[in-house]
Motif scaffolding. Structure first.
Motif, PDB file in Angstrom:
ATOM      1  N   ASP A  69      19.143  69.389  77.527  1.00 55.24           N
ATOM      2  CA  ASP A  69      20.452  69.706  76.949  1.00 55.24           C
ATOM      3  C   ASP A  69      20.393  69.776  75.428  1.00 55.24           C
ATOM      4  OD1 ASP A  69      21.566  69.813  79.457  1.00 55.24           O
ATOM      5  OD2 ASP A  69      22.492  67.822  79.345  1.00 55.24           O
ATOM      6  N   HIS A  70      19.715  68.816  74.805  1.00 51.20           N
ATOM      7  CA  HIS A  70      19.632  68.805  73.342  1.00 51.20           C
ATOM      8  C   HIS A  70      18.821  69.996  72.818  1.00 51.20           C
ATOM      9  CE1 HIS A  70      21.119  64.712  73.839  1.00 51.20           C
ATOM     10  NE2 HIS A  70      21.522  64.804  72.601  1.00 51.20           N
ATOM     11  N   LEU A  71      17.772  70.355  73.501  1.00 50.56           N
ATOM     12  CA  LEU A  71      16.986  71.513  73.094  1.00 50.56           C
ATOM     13  C   LEU A  71      17.802  72.795  73.220  1.00 50.56           C
ATOM     14  CD1 LEU A  71      14.284  72.619  72.129  1.00 50.56           C
ATOM     15  CD2 LEU A  71      13.557  72.723  74.521  1.00 50.56           C
ATOM     16  N   ALA A  72      18.566  72.910  74.292  1.00 53.32           N
ATOM     17  CA  ALA A  72      19.412  74.090  74.481  1.00 53.32           C
ATOM     18  C   ALA A  72      20.469  74.183  73.383  1.00 53.32           C
ATOM     19  CB  ALA A  72      20.070  74.054  75.855  1.00 53.32           C
ATOM     20  N   ILE A  73      21.043  73.066  72.999  1.00 55.18           N
ATOM     21  CA  ILE A  73      22.045  73.060  71.923  1.00 55.18           C
ATOM     22  C   ILE A  73      21.400  73.432  70.591  1.00 55.18           C
ATOM     23  CG2 ILE A  73      23.549  71.551  70.555  1.00 55.18           C
ATOM     24  CD1 ILE A  73      24.223  70.121  73.213  1.00 55.18           C
ATOM     25  N   ALA A  74      20.209  72.889  70.332  1.00 54.68           N
ATOM     26  CA  ALA A  74      19.512  73.219  69.080  1.00 54.68           C
ATOM     27  C   ALA A  74      19.179  74.709  69.026  1.00 54.68           C
ATOM     28  CB  ALA A  74      18.240  72.385  68.946  1.00 54.68           C
ATOM     29  N   ASN A  75      18.717  75.266  70.132  1.00 60.70           N
ATOM     30  CA  ASN A  75      18.419  76.703  70.167  1.00 60.70           C
ATOM     31  C   ASN A  75      19.689  77.525  69.982  1.00 60.70           C
ATOM     32  OD1 ASN A  75      15.677  76.365  70.514  1.00 60.70           O
ATOM     33  ND2 ASN A  75      15.812  76.414  72.742  1.00 60.70           N
ATOM     34  N   TRP A  76      20.784  77.085  70.595  1.00 58.95           N
ATOM     35  CA  TRP A  76      22.056  77.780  70.455  1.00 58.95           C
ATOM     36  C   TRP A  76      22.537  77.744  69.000  1.00 58.95           C
ATOM     37  CZ3 TRP A  76      26.899  75.371  69.476  1.00 58.95           C
ATOM     38  CH2 TRP A  76      27.994  76.228  69.544  1.00 58.95           C
TER      39      TRP A  76
END
Length: 126
Positions: A69-76
């Protein structure tokens, strides 16, 4: 225990080689039966039947879902900050579904309801 008696019987045989009928025959004490049931492993049929999908998720699974989840938010956030000024903002990531967690927020996008502007992202990363 009565609700999941079949799963319990199978687990007692599988993990301990103990027949549940031994309790009815008074060859197995209630205390011993309670100890065996209390210490069944998380992957046992009884624990799964009692706790559902949540029994299949351990600490590692929850931590891995948080990392995703945190990686997806950072990429977003990176994609939002580096997009063309006039381009549509990228869709916000959807969290990994967790067992037992109800969909508290079904809206698309960030929690406050709007995508960050380039200035907001620059200030955040600055």
């Amino acid at each position: 225990m009565e609700e999941h008696a079949e799963a319990l019987e199978a687990d007692l045989l599988r993990y301990y080689g103990v027949d549940l009928l031994d309790w009815h025959r008074q060859a197995l004490s209630s205390r011993r039966l309670a100890v065996l049931v209390r210490h069944l492993p998380p992957d046992s049929a009884f624990v799964r039947a009692r706790e559902g999908e949540a029994a299949e998720w351990g600490l590692t699974d929850h931590l891995l879902a948080a990392v995703v989840d945190h990686l997806a938010i950072a990429n977003w956030m990176f994609a939002s900050a580096n997009r063309d000024e006039y381009a549509d903002p990228p869709e916000a990531p959807v969290p990994v579904p967790r067992p037992g967690a109800e969909a508290a927020d079904t809206s698309d996008g960030p929690p406050d309801g709007h995508a960050p502007t380039g200035a907001e992202l620059a200030r955040f990363f600055g």
